[in-house]
Design an enzyme around this catalytic site. Sequence first.
Site, mmCIF file in Angstrom:
data_model
loop_
_atom_site.group_PDB
_atom_site.id
_atom_site.type_symbol
_atom_site.label_atom_id
_atom_site.label_comp_id
_atom_site.label_asym_id
_atom_site.label_seq_id
_atom_site.Cartn_x
_atom_site.Cartn_y
_atom_site.Cartn_z
ATOM 1 N N TYR A 96 0.839 -1.201 0.000
ATOM 2 C CA TYR A 96 0.000 0.000 0.000
ATOM 3 C C TYR A 96 0.874 1.252 0.000
ATOM 4 C CZ TYR A 96 -4.387 2.501 0.754
ATOM 5 O OH TYR A 96 -5.493 3.298 0.601
ATOM 6 N N SER A 196 -18.077 -3.961 -6.066
ATOM 7 C CA SER A 196 -17.206 -3.642 -4.936
ATOM 8 C C SER A 196 -17.939 -2.724 -3.967
ATOM 9 C CB SER A 196 -15.935 -2.944 -5.438
ATOM 10 O OG SER A 196 -16.252 -1.672 -5.988
ATOM 11 N N GLY A 197 -17.318 -2.479 -2.815
ATOM 12 C CA GLY A 197 -17.924 -1.574 -1.846
ATOM 13 C C GLY A 197 -18.120 -0.187 -2.415
ATOM 14 N N VAL A 198 -17.115 0.313 -3.135
ATOM 15 C CA VAL A 198 -17.246 1.617 -3.776
ATOM 16 C C VAL A 198 -18.326 1.571 -4.843
ATOM 17 C CG1 VAL A 198 -16.092 3.321 -5.247
ATOM 18 C CG2 VAL A 198 -14.875 2.328 -3.306
ATOM 19 N N ARG A 218 -17.420 -8.605 -13.758
ATOM 20 C CA ARG A 218 -16.836 -9.780 -14.415
ATOM 21 C C ARG A 218 -17.874 -10.895 -14.507
ATOM 22 N NH1 ARG A 218 -11.667 -11.072 -10.876
ATOM 23 N NH2 ARG A 218 -13.169 -10.515 -9.237
ATOM 24 N N GLY A 288 -8.649 2.594 -8.051
ATOM 25 C CA GLY A 288 -8.144 1.272 -7.701
ATOM 26 C C GLY A 288 -7.568 0.593 -8.921
ATOM 27 N N GLY A 289 -6.860 -0.515 -8.694
ATOM 28 C CA GLY A 289 -6.241 -1.240 -9.804
ATOM 29 C C GLY A 289 -6.209 -2.726 -9.553
ATOM 30 N N MET A 290 -7.377 -3.325 -9.417
ATOM 31 C CA MET A 290 -7.453 -4.738 -9.043
ATOM 32 C C MET A 290 -6.786 -5.655 -10.065
ATOM 33 S SD MET A 290 -11.162 -5.214 -7.191
ATOM 34 C CE MET A 290 -12.112 -4.617 -8.576
ATOM 35 N N TRP A 313 -7.830 9.311 -4.260
ATOM 36 C CA TRP A 313 -7.511 8.520 -3.070
ATOM 37 C C TRP A 313 -8.149 9.223 -1.881
ATOM 38 C CZ3 TRP A 313 -2.137 8.394 -0.320
ATOM 39 C CH2 TRP A 313 -2.111 7.349 0.613
#
Length: 377
Positions: A96, A196-198, A218, A288-290, A313
């Site tokens: 992180y 996602s949560g976001v 997905r 984000g960048g999963m 962020w």
Amino acid sequence: MKLPSVASLLIRVYRTTGPVSHIQRIRHGAVLNKNYSSVSAVKNCTALLYRNHGEPSQVVQLESLDLPQVGAECVLVKMLAAPINPSDLNMLQGTYAILPELPAVGGNEGVAQVMEVGDKVKTLKVGDWVIPKDAGIGTWRTAAVLKADDLVTLPKDIPVLSAATLGVNPCTAYRMLTDFEELKAGDTVIQNAANSGVGQAVIQIAAAKGIHTINVIRDRPDLRQLSDRLTAMGATHVITEETLRRPEMKELFKSCPRPKLALNGVGGKSATELLRHLQSGGSLVTYGGMAKQPVTVPVSALIFKDVRVRGFWVTQWKRDNRHDDEALRHMLDELCILIRAGKLSAPICTQVQLQDFRKALENAMKPYVSTKQVFVM
């Protein structure tokens, strides 16, 4: 050089009666008896501590830590609930953007109740619900002694799980919907990582404002079930990554305008596809960048559509607005209004005890997870 033992570190740290330092806040906490009748009788707490980075379920340990005295500018809080977020896992892995000094207590988000206040504390009182203003406090513990200035109150008439999960994902969604484009009812937002949560918060906040959302997820075994759930939250359209690349997207835009704003939590090809569908002058915001792949911007999108590519962020936003209590207060109040109105709910949560942390961390790491692991104390 021989390092001092954790026990000796604890002894030195807890001799202080003044404000708790940043490192002390991260490392140590406090716990209360179940009847909460006598704070002075409490001597230690239970916390999820890690001493090195690596596989989350392997580096975390359940430990007992001593309780420091409550300084004049500090408060004693009992943690009520604290979720496991992707950023928490990244901290444990050491990947992180900000990393606490080790050993550290895991967790950056959660809701607590104030049990005792220092003599100089004027902003908080016993019984208040509070959440951290910033990351790094370490919320996976039964209680903590923290500086009052590091906490902000929440109303006690919202669900505990909503309070525990309010400070990161809903705040991220709120700011991205507010700060980059002037959106109005009838406008469109497109996003990936919609489950996602976001993503769930984006759907609900946008729906409350009359904003259309195109939500990309997905392909998965429970696709229909997930699609129905997101639609019930207020999603206008739910599509897969594969559909995003197909010509039938033209048909979709007959029912809503092309998006002004694209929200990217994945990166790679998915982000590029979001860009392709933006209207001229629109913004792509990456939070984000999963996929762990770079965001590639086609030259044509920059030249012929003049798209803007930005990043966000929420931790940095909170730090930039550290001395603007009104900005944070206004955002939290707006979100709590939506919660009370039934327009913003917490993600589906699995409640777990601290002692079951290994299973919780393993479940949080699994792909296609649609539930959030939340420690309840």
